[in-house]
Design an enzyme around this catalytic site. Structure first.
Site, PDB file in Angstrom:
ATOM      1  N   ASP A  17     -42.689  11.307  -8.517  1.00 56.71           N
ATOM      2  CA  ASP A  17     -42.901  10.198  -7.597  1.00 56.71           C
ATOM      3  C   ASP A  17     -41.732  10.268  -6.617  1.00 56.71           C
ATOM      4  O   ASP A  17     -40.600  10.476  -7.047  1.00 56.71           O
ATOM      5  CB  ASP A  17     -42.825   8.923  -8.455  1.00 56.71           C
ATOM      6  CG  ASP A  17     -43.142   7.675  -7.683  1.00 56.71           C
ATOM      7  OD1 ASP A  17     -43.248   7.756  -6.454  1.00 56.71           O
ATOM      8  OD2 ASP A  17     -43.292   6.613  -8.310  1.00 56.71           O
TER       9      ASP A  17
ATOM     10  N   ASP B 133     -47.863   9.432  -2.307  1.00 58.17           N
ATOM     11  CA  ASP B 133     -46.411   9.595  -2.452  1.00 58.17           C
ATOM     12  C   ASP B 133     -46.034  10.247  -3.771  1.00 58.17           C
ATOM     13  O   ASP B 133     -44.935  10.062  -4.258  1.00 58.17           O
ATOM     14  CB  ASP B 133     -45.724   8.227  -2.337  1.00 58.17           C
ATOM     15  CG  ASP B 133     -46.172   7.255  -3.413  1.00 58.17           C
ATOM     16  OD1 ASP B 133     -47.163   7.544  -4.111  1.00 58.17           O
ATOM     17  OD2 ASP B 133     -45.516   6.214  -3.578  1.00 58.17           O
TER      18      ASP B 133
ATOM     19  N   LYS C 238     -45.263  -1.677 -15.324  1.00 56.23           N
ATOM     20  CA  LYS C 238     -43.810  -1.823 -15.505  1.00 56.23           C
ATOM     21  C   LYS C 238     -43.417  -2.740 -16.682  1.00 56.23           C
ATOM     22  O   LYS C 238     -42.823  -3.810 -16.499  1.00 56.23           O
ATOM     23  CB  LYS C 238     -43.170  -2.328 -14.206  1.00 56.23           C
ATOM     24  CG  LYS C 238     -43.436  -1.388 -13.043  1.00 56.23           C
ATOM     25  CD  LYS C 238     -42.654  -1.738 -11.806  1.00 56.23           C
ATOM     26  CE  LYS C 238     -42.905  -0.772 -10.677  1.00 56.23           C
ATOM     27  NZ  LYS C 238     -44.159  -0.856  -9.994  1.00 56.23           N
TER      28      LYS C 238
HETATM   29  P1  GTP Z   1     -42.642   0.464  -1.386  1.00 53.89           P
HETATM   30  O1  GTP Z   1     -42.711  -0.497  -0.237  1.00 53.89           O
HETATM   31  O2  GTP Z   1     -41.358   1.251  -1.380  1.00 53.89           O
HETATM   32  O3  GTP Z   1     -42.951  -0.147  -2.719  1.00 53.89           O
HETATM   33  O4  GTP Z   1     -43.762   1.578  -1.172  1.00 53.89           O
HETATM   34  P2  GTP Z   1     -45.351   1.490  -0.868  1.00 53.89           P
HETATM   35  O5  GTP Z   1     -45.858   0.098  -0.974  1.00 53.89           O
HETATM   36  O6  GTP Z   1     -45.587   2.224   0.400  1.00 53.89           O
HETATM   37  O7  GTP Z   1     -45.909   2.417  -2.009  1.00 53.89           O
HETATM   38  P3  GTP Z   1     -46.501   2.120  -3.443  1.00 53.89           P
HETATM   39  O8  GTP Z   1     -45.770   3.029  -4.381  1.00 53.89           O
HETATM   40  O9  GTP Z   1     -46.535   0.691  -3.768  1.00 53.89           O
HETATM   41  O10 GTP Z   1     -47.985   2.612  -3.208  1.00 53.89           O
HETATM   42  C1  GTP Z   1     -48.561   3.782  -3.736  1.00 53.89           C
HETATM   43  C2  GTP Z   1     -49.385   4.493  -2.654  1.00 53.89           C
HETATM   44  O11 GTP Z   1     -50.314   3.584  -2.062  1.00 53.89           O
HETATM   45  C3  GTP Z   1     -48.522   5.028  -1.514  1.00 53.89           C
HETATM   46  O12 GTP Z   1     -48.999   6.300  -1.176  1.00 53.89           O
HETATM   47  C4  GTP Z   1     -48.738   4.025  -0.389  1.00 53.89           C
HETATM   48  O13 GTP Z   1     -48.680   4.637   0.894  1.00 53.89           O
HETATM   49  C5  GTP Z   1     -50.148   3.518  -0.662  1.00 53.89           C
HETATM   50  N1  GTP Z   1     -50.296   2.114  -0.255  1.00 53.89           N
HETATM   51  C6  GTP Z   1     -49.558   1.060  -0.715  1.00 53.89           C
HETATM   52  N2  GTP Z   1     -49.963  -0.074  -0.116  1.00 53.89           N
HETATM   53  C7  GTP Z   1     -50.994   0.261   0.713  1.00 53.89           C
HETATM   54  C8  GTP Z   1     -51.826  -0.496   1.605  1.00 53.89           C
HETATM   55  O14 GTP Z   1     -51.694  -1.726   1.754  1.00 53.89           O
HETATM   56  N3  GTP Z   1     -52.795   0.190   2.303  1.00 53.89           N
HETATM   57  C9  GTP Z   1     -52.954   1.534   2.171  1.00 53.89           C
HETATM   58  N4  GTP Z   1     -53.911   2.138   2.911  1.00 53.89           N
HETATM   59  N5  GTP Z   1     -52.174   2.288   1.345  1.00 53.89           N
HETATM   60  C10 GTP Z   1     -51.218   1.650   0.614  1.00 53.89           C
END
Ligand code: GTP
Length: 356
Positions: free
Chosen positions: A219, A109, A160
């Site tokens: 981001d 992302d 953070k």
């Molecule tokens: P929010 O729910 O809005 O916080 O977003 P997110 O949890 O999808 O994204 P976050 O910024 O926490 O994660 C960063 C990257 O890791 C993103 O590209 C997500 O798709 C990926 N990601 C987060 N959690 C997982 C998970 O449990 N499994 C996998 N395969 N990817 C994850």
């Protein structure tokens, strides 16, 4: 060289647009983010990508088939109902990634103009299991912030930190080169956060170094960031964006129009209007600082400013949609409706009253 892209999160902060599309497929100036990422990885000498997904994100990615840029693409699926976080998927893909050489891991992302060759070089020169790409930002308090000592070793990693307690302006850019030795730091079969569990342990073991990058870095995790990322990219690549010649509307640059866009008379597009494939726009419409996904339909006399309109959505005549409003895919805003201040409409829902 292999790269693992984390693409199995729930993108809760981008709801309701993310109810029907993973973050990594959100269009950035009319191309899925994943395609921008693939291009940069291919340029950086990567030949194989592993997408760490959940069942839903896998479904959408397979369906949309973004251009692979010559990369071999495989999927690694989180167990159903057990998302593995940001480090668990690395352990899960251990066999696919192999133990022969270092590999890249990145968040699906972020848009980052990273020179991956330079990042890999930096990793090879450093004597550590992991190298983190670092980006300098004005306000680091919403990110993972690092403290660096000489030789670029990371001495502290704080996720953070509160304002006023930030040790530096360098933040985790969401891209790393890891040696296979990192597999030993990640517990198997459960959700593990790379930011909260693995980096702090690598810091203690003096196995984490930083490498500063200076290209564009964005981001797209929140709606305002998503709009801003499109704005920045549109400004940076404006010279390459071709507008179809048969559009009669007044264009206030920068504007990006995809193929098949139809615009009625006396409409004004821009500045910062990004219009996807086959969008139909009526007469006397004004669209500025907004993104309209493909196949949407915008009626006569509509005003859009600072809004995102999802795929196949319909905006009725005289509607006026303002700052931060999100109309999800296939949603319908009826005639004369006014929306303000981050109001949202869920996928396929219909709205006929003002939301001010
Ligand atoms: P929010 O729910 O809005 O916080 O977003 P997110 O949890 O999808 O994204 P976050 O910024 O926490 O994660 C960063 C990257 O890791 C993103 O590209 C997500 O798709 C990926 N990601 C987060 N959690 C997982 C998970 O449990 N499994 C996998 N395969 N990817 C994850």
């Amino acid at each position: 060289m292999k790269a693992l892209i984390l693409a199995g999160g729930f993108a809760t902060r981008l709801r309701p647009l993310s109810c029907s599309r993973p973050k990594t497929l959100f269009p950035l100036v009319n191309r899925p983010l994943l395609q921008w990422i693939f291009e940069r990885l291919a340029d950086g000498g990567v030949d194989e990508v592993i997408l760490a997904v959940n069942a839903l994100t896998q479904f959408y990615i397979r369906q949309q088939k973004p251009c692979k840029c010559g990369l071999k693409v495989r999927f690694s699926l989180d167990p159903p109902k057990n998302p593995l976080g940001t480090a668990g998927p690395i352990k899960k893909a251990e066999k696919l990634l192999g133990h022969d050489e270092p590999f890249i891991v990145l968040n699906g992302d972020i848009f980052a103009d990273i020179d991956y060759k330079a990042l890999i070089e930096a990793h090879k020169k450093a004597n550590a299991l992991a190298t983190m790409a670092l980006c300098s930002v004005e306000d680091p308090s919403c990110f993972g912030v690092v403290e660096l000592c000489k030789d670029n070793y990371i001495t502290r990693f704080i996720e953070k930190p509160p304002k006023g307690q930030v040790p530096s302006n360098f933040i985790n850019a969401g891209a790393y080169v890891l040696d296979p030795g990192v597999f030993d730091f990640i517990p198997e079969g459960r959700a593990v956060s790379i930011e909260r569990e693995i980096f702090p342990r690598l810091v203690v073991a003096k196995q984490l170094v930083g490498h500063c990058i200076d290209g564009l870095w964005m981001d797209i995790g929140k709606p305002a960031e998503y709009l801003e990322a499109n704005r920045l990219l549109l400004s940076s690549f404006a010279h390459k964006i071709v507008n179809p010649k048969n559009v009669l509307a007044e264009i206030k640059s920068p504007v990006a129009l995809e193929q098949g866009v139809v615009v009625g008379e006396k409409s004004i597009l821009g500045p910062y209007a990004i219009i996807g494939k086959n969008v139909k726009i009526g007469c006397n419409v004004t669209i500025s600082n907004s993104i309209v996904f493909s196949d949407a339909e915008i009626g006569d006399d509509v005003k859009l400013n600072g809004a995102v309109v999802g795929e196949g959505a319909y905006i009725g005549r005289h509607a006026d949609i303002g700052d931060g409003c999100i109309i999800a895919d296939q949603a319908k805003v009826k005639e004369n409706v006014h929306m303000r201040d981050g109001a949202t409409v869920c996928p396929a829902k219909e709205i006929s009253e003002n939301v001010l």
